[in-house]
Enzyme design. Structure first.
Site, PDB file in Angstrom:
ATOM      1  N   ASP A  13      84.639 117.521  73.766  1.00  0.00           N
ATOM      2  CA  ASP A  13      84.276 118.516  74.761  1.00  0.00           C
ATOM      3  C   ASP A  13      84.674 117.918  76.104  1.00  0.00           C
ATOM      4  O   ASP A  13      84.692 116.691  76.262  1.00  0.00           O
ATOM      5  CB  ASP A  13      82.773 118.781  74.716  1.00  0.00           C
ATOM      6  CG  ASP A  13      82.298 119.537  75.935  1.00  0.00           C
ATOM      7  OD1 ASP A  13      82.778 120.663  76.141  1.00  0.00           O
ATOM      8  OD2 ASP A  13      81.482 118.986  76.697  1.00  0.00           O
ATOM      9  N   CYS A  14      84.983 118.759  77.069  1.00  0.00           N
ATOM     10  CA  CYS A  14      85.468 118.224  78.346  1.00  0.00           C
ATOM     11  C   CYS A  14      84.372 118.160  79.409  1.00  0.00           C
ATOM     12  O   CYS A  14      84.043 117.090  79.918  1.00  0.00           O
ATOM     13  CB  CYS A  14      86.639 119.077  78.840  1.00  0.00           C
ATOM     14  SG  CYS A  14      87.498 118.375  80.261  1.00  0.00           S
TER      15      CYS A  14
END
Length: 247
Positions: A13-14
């Site tokens: 996930d960023c």
């Protein structure tokens, strides 16, 4: 301890994991709170944002992320009784590329990229992510955005496409480590899909869940930072003195 040698692909996930969106959003809204002479603390704005964002993502999965941000800010204004300010809503909608990485992100990614292929599964649009990718300074095998799949996590389309992309490169689902801060958006769906998951507990020692929602999930491994993950990997590789990256 995970047997790291079994895995070929590290997906992230960023925002919240690589990018410190809690602090970045707080820094954006703090001057506005001063201008409005509001006593609402920035962390309450961030947690309210988490609720408003989730509402719009669930109602309109095809809505591009800048519009999710714009509508969420208008909801926040209404929630706290602030006057509508279209300029602030527009600035908030365009703000993603200005959100900054955690202090350990870039150095950790540089290390991890020497041992794994890297991927990103993100709940933003392609234009917003492209600005962030320039700041991360490492190549990614693939990225999957909400715009790509017309869906937002914790829905499963991001993961379905990631499995397809991995397979194109000869990587099986069992060889993927999915790494994320949000149990709601990433670890819980990862559990449902049988993924090996690493929970990066970026908010350790803090109250609440910040810009994400609370959820129950069971990660395969928990670390408090990417630097800790790097140290664990170095140790597993037989390094006699794991070196902690800057926190």
């Amino acid at each position: 301890m995970l047997e790291f040698s079994k895995y070929k692909l590290l997906t992230f996930d960023c925002y919240g994991t690589l990018i410190d969106w809690d602090t970045s959003i707080s820094n954006i809204v703090q001057p506005w709170l001063v201008e409005m002479r509001s006593q609402v603390p920035p962390d309450l704005v961030v947690s309210t944002f988490a609720l408003m964002q989730a509402k719009h993502q669930q109602m309109r999965p095809t809505l591009l992320y800048p519009e999710v941000l714009r509508r969420s800010w208008r909801d926040i204004e209404e929630q706290f009784g602030w006057d509508e300010n279209l300029a602030r809503a527009d600035e908030f909608a365009r703000s993603v590329p200005s959100w900054r990485p955690f202090a350990d992100t870039i150095e950790s990614l540089q290390y991890l990229s020497r041992h794994f292929a890297l991927g990103i599964l993100s709940n933003v649009d392609n234009a917003s992510l492209s600005g962030t990718l320039r700041a991360l300074e490492v190549p990614f095998l693939f990225t999957v955005t909400a715009e790509d799949v017309a869906s937002y996590k914790p829905g499963e389309p991001h993961f379905d496409v990631a499995f397809q992309e991995a397979a194109r490169h000869g990587i099986d689902k069992s060889e993927i480590l999915h790494t994320a801060q949000s149990k709601h958006h990433d670890i819980a769906p990862g559990n449902r899909l049988g993924l090996t998951t690493i929970w990066v507990n970026r908010r350790h020692g803090k109250k609440g869940t910040g810009a994400t929602l609370a959820a129950t999930a069971n990660p395969s491994l928990t670390v408090n930072s990417l630097a800790e993950l790097v140290d664990l990997h170095r140790s597993a590789q037989g390094a006699s003195q794991p070196v902690s990256l800057s926190q």
